[in-house]
Design an enzyme around this catalytic site. Structure first.
Site, PDB file in Angstrom:
ATOM      1  CG  HIS A 119      47.235  44.717   4.380  1.00  0.00           C
ATOM      2  ND1 HIS A 119      47.325  43.847   3.314  1.00  0.00           N
ATOM      3  CD2 HIS A 119      46.430  44.118   5.289  1.00  0.00           C
ATOM      4  CE1 HIS A 119      46.620  42.770   3.570  1.00  0.00           C
ATOM      5  NE2 HIS A 119      46.058  42.891   4.764  1.00  0.00           N
ATOM      6  CG  HIS A 274      49.526  40.052   5.245  1.00  0.00           C
ATOM      7  ND1 HIS A 274      49.413  40.807   6.393  1.00  0.00           N
ATOM      8  CD2 HIS A 274      48.255  39.788   4.848  1.00  0.00           C
ATOM      9  CE1 HIS A 274      48.140  40.997   6.680  1.00  0.00           C
ATOM     10  NE2 HIS A 274      47.405  40.395   5.750  1.00  0.00           N
ATOM     11  NE  ARG A 289      41.742  39.159   8.808  1.00  0.00           N
ATOM     12  CZ  ARG A 289      41.759  40.354   8.223  1.00  0.00           C
ATOM     13  NH1 ARG A 289      42.384  40.513   7.059  1.00  0.00           N
ATOM     14  NH2 ARG A 289      41.166  41.382   8.790  1.00  0.00           N
TER      15      ARG A 289
HETATM   16  C1  SIN Z   1      45.274  36.303   1.756  1.00  0.00           C
HETATM   17  O1  SIN Z   1      44.145  36.128   1.288  1.00  0.00           O
HETATM   18  O2  SIN Z   1      46.223  35.629   1.363  1.00  0.00           O
HETATM   19  C2  SIN Z   1      45.530  37.378   2.768  1.00  0.00           C
HETATM   20  C3  SIN Z   1      44.273  38.045   3.183  1.00  0.00           C
HETATM   21  C4  SIN Z   1      44.498  39.127   4.223  1.00  0.00           C
HETATM   22  O3  SIN Z   1      45.089  40.148   3.915  1.00  0.00           O
HETATM   23  O4  SIN Z   1      44.084  38.941   5.350  1.00  0.00           O
END
Ligand code: SIN
Length: 298
Positions: A119, A274, A289
């Site tokens: 996404h 990602h 985040r």
């Molecule tokens: C992650 O946990 O590696 C990515 C998380 C996200 O999609 O923000």
């Protein structure tokens, strides 16, 4: 081209000596020697901004910053977005969304299955995210990598027949379509209230998007949030999207980030999609985040 420049701020701080080291492959650079706990002057900030545009994901090694410092640095790039899942926002810092598989006293401390499908963050909003910063707090000894796929390269290498099929089309992006899917989903994802649902109404974006700062074209669809291409019968739309997903995430198009302690990773959601690869559930993983609002897609 509409300008999407970072928030300007004249900060009088001493220059820092740091290196931008491109990774092998076409995507990603390490930024080494920069201390994000100190304010960046405009020249240093401009170098970081340029590296983000050039490499799409930059990895700041060895950072020791507070939540407020992460917020302040993120705000240099734009307005911060507050995630709809309020229960996973950091106390007193709603700009920070907790990504974690840790459960304490029966309560998840963060969203445990964040990013399990490819996404681009918040593509389900009218103003999708410019970029996201993810700061490692606790990392598992095994697994937990994050994959990034270069959507400009995906477009540049897309076979002509597929280009013709998608150019000029728009696609629907939905937060709720996959919301409750997956193992343990119920425990991580409570039923959304009417107010929350109103914040995540479906939106459409061009299938081929232009980056507002570099002018580069890129695919802007993902299995996480894109549900259909407008104007096509359901089966044709599904088949086309599946081909785009398979093409975008071919191994040669993907950078795998293996997290190191104290990494802060900043990616461009206009250039990349990602995926969180997950880790064994008994191993703790926690990251913080921030998500920066971008422009309307075009
Ligand atoms: C992650 O946990 O590696 C990515 C998380 C996200 O999609 O923000």
């Amino acid at each position: 081209m509409p300008a999407a420049s970072p928030v300007s701020s004249a900060i009088n701080a001493a220059s820092q000596a740091f290196d931008v080291r491109p990774l092998e492959g076409k995507v990603g650079a390490e930024i080494v020697g920069l201390d994000l706990s100190r304010p960046l002057n405009d020249a240093d900030f401009a170098r970081v901004h340029q590296a983000h545009l050039d490499y799409h994901v930059v990895i700041f090694r060895d950072q020791h910053i507070t939540p407020q410092q992460q917020i302040d640095f993120s705000r240099r790039f734009g307005i911060l977005q507050i995630h709809v899942l309020k229960q996973f926002l950091l106390a007193n810092h709603p700009e920070i969304f907790i990504v974690s598989n840790i459960v304490e006293n029966g309560q998840p401390v963060g969203l445990g299955d964040a990013g399990k499908y490819w996404h681009s963050d918040l593509s389900y909003k009218e103003l999708p995210s410019l970029g996201s910063m993810l700061y490692a707090q606790e990392l598992p000894s095994e697994g937990g990598d994050t994959l990034f796929a270069d959507m400009h390269r995906a477009w540049d290498t897309l076979p002509q027949a597929l280009r013709d099929a998608v150019e000029g089309k728009v696609a629907v992006h939905s937060y709720t379509a996959r919301y409750a899917e997956g193992k343990n989903a119920a425990s991580w994802r409570p039923t959304l209230t009417g107010e929350q649902l109103s914040q995540v109404a479906e939106v459409t974006h061009p299938v081929v998007r232009t980056h507002p700062e570099t002018g580069r074209k890129g695919l802007f669809v993902s299995e996480g949030f894109t549900t259909r291409i407008v104007g096509l019968p359901e089966d044709e739309s599904r088949a086309l999207l599946d081909q785009l997903y398979a093409h975008s995430t071919r191994p040669e198009n993907v950078y795998r980030h293996h997290w190191q302690p104290d990494d802060l990773v900043f990616w461009d959601n206009r250039s990349l999609i990602h995926l969180a690869t997950g880790c064994p559930p008994e191993l703790r993983r926690k990251l913080l985040r921030t998500t920066i609002q971008g422009d309307a897609s075009f």
